[in-house]
Scaffold this active site. Sequence first.
Site, PDB file in Angstrom:
ATOM      1  N   GLU A   1       1.568  27.191  23.802  1.00 27.46           N
ATOM      2  CA  GLU A   1       0.580  27.648  22.823  1.00 27.46           C
ATOM      3  C   GLU A   1      -0.711  28.186  23.447  1.00 27.46           C
ATOM      4  O   GLU A   1      -1.318  29.100  22.906  1.00 27.46           O
ATOM      5  CB  GLU A   1       0.226  26.497  21.865  1.00 27.46           C
TER       6      GLU A   1
ATOM      7  N   SER B   1      14.080 -17.377 -26.826  1.00 28.31           N
ATOM      8  CA  SER B   1      14.188 -18.750 -26.323  1.00 28.31           C
ATOM      9  C   SER B   1      13.838 -18.889 -24.849  1.00 28.31           C
ATOM     10  O   SER B   1      13.690 -20.014 -24.357  1.00 28.31           O
ATOM     11  CB  SER B   1      15.609 -19.273 -26.557  1.00 28.31           C
TER      12      SER B   1
END
Length: 650
Positions: free
Chosen positions: A106, A377
């Site tokens: 780069e 319940s």
Amino acid sequence: MPPFRADLLQRDAEHRDRRAWYITGGIAAAIILMGVLSGVFWRWAFHDLPALPEDAAALWSARREASITLLDRNGEILDIRGPRYAPPVRADELPPHVLQAFLAIEDRRFFRHHGVDLRATVRAVLANMRAGGSVQGGSTITMQLVKNLLLTPERSIRRKVQEMRLAWALERQLTKTEILELYLNRIYLGAGAYGLEAAARRYFNKSAADLTLAEAAMIAGLPQAPSRLDPLGNLPAARDRAAEVLFAMEAAGFITETQRHAALLDPATPVRTRDEDAPSPEIFGYAFDYAIQLVREELPGAPNDLVIRTTIDPDLQADAHSAVHELLEAEGEAERAGQAALVALTPDGAIRAMVGGRDYGDSQFNRAVQARRQPGSSFKPIVFAAAIEAGLSPFTAYTDEPIDLDGWSPRNFGGSYRGRVTMREALRRSINTVAAQIADEIGIDRVVDMGHRLGIESELPELPAVSLGTAEVTLLELAGAYATFANDGVRREPFLIMQVTDTRGHTLYEHVDSDGERAIEAEVAQTMTGLLQDVVLQGTGTAARMGERPVAGKTGTSQSFRDAWFMGYTADFVAGVWVGNDDDTPTADVTGGSLPARIWNRFMTAASEGLPIRPLNAPPPRDLTEREERQIAFYASLSRAFEAEAERIP
């Protein structure tokens, strides 16, 4: 002097004066023109130039898309929403060949220029002119950095000039090492990965500090075309580009020919294909949404980029998802049950699995924490715990018969009555009339108080019907109440979040373990565990049995079979299951002891695989008093007589 000579000299002088005036005027005009052109150029090139942040820290967050990473209990990634980031890496933490790979391909002269490499720029221009198109770029690492963080994607001479100016400015503001680190941590490297560390983990499942030469070369080649060169999607192209990087490293003197040759013979290979081996993100969708909700509530000013470490166990989460999905697929249509939810936690409150519905892709509504439904319940253990705390015994007897409590007449499931029964049998058989009588005897305020102490945060109206589970609650808070029983009466708030950090590793929140708070005495909790074991062994919860492994639990069914629940626990996990429909329509008579108990059993069997069988915290067996033995024998014979008489009635 002759007259013509004087005239000639005078004309020469005038000519020189005019020429000097013309030259001066021309220079002035040229200066003015240059100024005008310079101003025009300046305005053309820099009128919209963004300002370089004075604070270098702002560059780390510039144009950073929101990204949230969800981790499991061990810190492994479960899912990521948005781009993949990772904790930043420092240059001195990386092996030389990693940095050299990027520099070689780069910006080989990175440490010798001041942001703009004029030599590389001229070389690129000449190469492009010869090729008749763009075949070579002259951007330095610094120019690439300012382009990605501050400028638009526009490809033009004007944009290139802006890159140069900002690059020069950035080089005056930061050191070379700071620029390189910023570049390595912010550059896009394909597959949603931003930064070197994220790419190393994404492609090779390792830290950037552990990258080999071949792996570093492959990653360093990605900035040219991250999508096209993605090694997970186009490995041949990625390897070709990596070879270019290796040749560039050799040309720069970073590696030897032998090293290049060895790396080419053993090229880098991604350790996994694109999430093929990972569970579907949908498996963690409900837990992910809930984690984000909790973080936003706890940290309202938190940044968008977060790493959230949760208590989720990925294996248990997969087991929970499988149990809900597969049993609904097999039985849901016949049972007219469209949805189910499951939540599992350890007795200390850590949520290990959360499934908020049948299919996260179809509906993101989390029925484990967002839906409030009647528990039926499955709420009764709270009533019985209040009764035990008030001094009643599991062997206290009541008459199961039609009753009237200030105009309210609860009925049993099925419409039958058993006569004299103990509290133990009443809970085992889930007898409504007895639960209502107990609540009336000890006071509904005691029941409501017990519910809140155990972990119910939803409103519990002080009405008689609350004893039968008519007040709406969430699955998670009811599971938390059962966890208090499992935890010897100590309440620990259910929690999902262990730690929250930003993507730079700064800790924003950390869960602090606590001893919890005592909600009920250990003896009360242990008595309830014994009663709930009896429900599974001999009562309505037999579908939840797990062989020799002790299980405590309770079924629950709301009016008209709209909601069906099974809540239960072993020595290792507490889990709850709800089954029903989002539109509150009745199921095909689904009870808590049927489909919910089977889902619960499927999950808990998988979750407990390989774990040693351990007893629950029930109290040790004790010898009954002579009076209790006489009472039980009498009530049992009386109950049998009632049943025999009922059978003779036509």
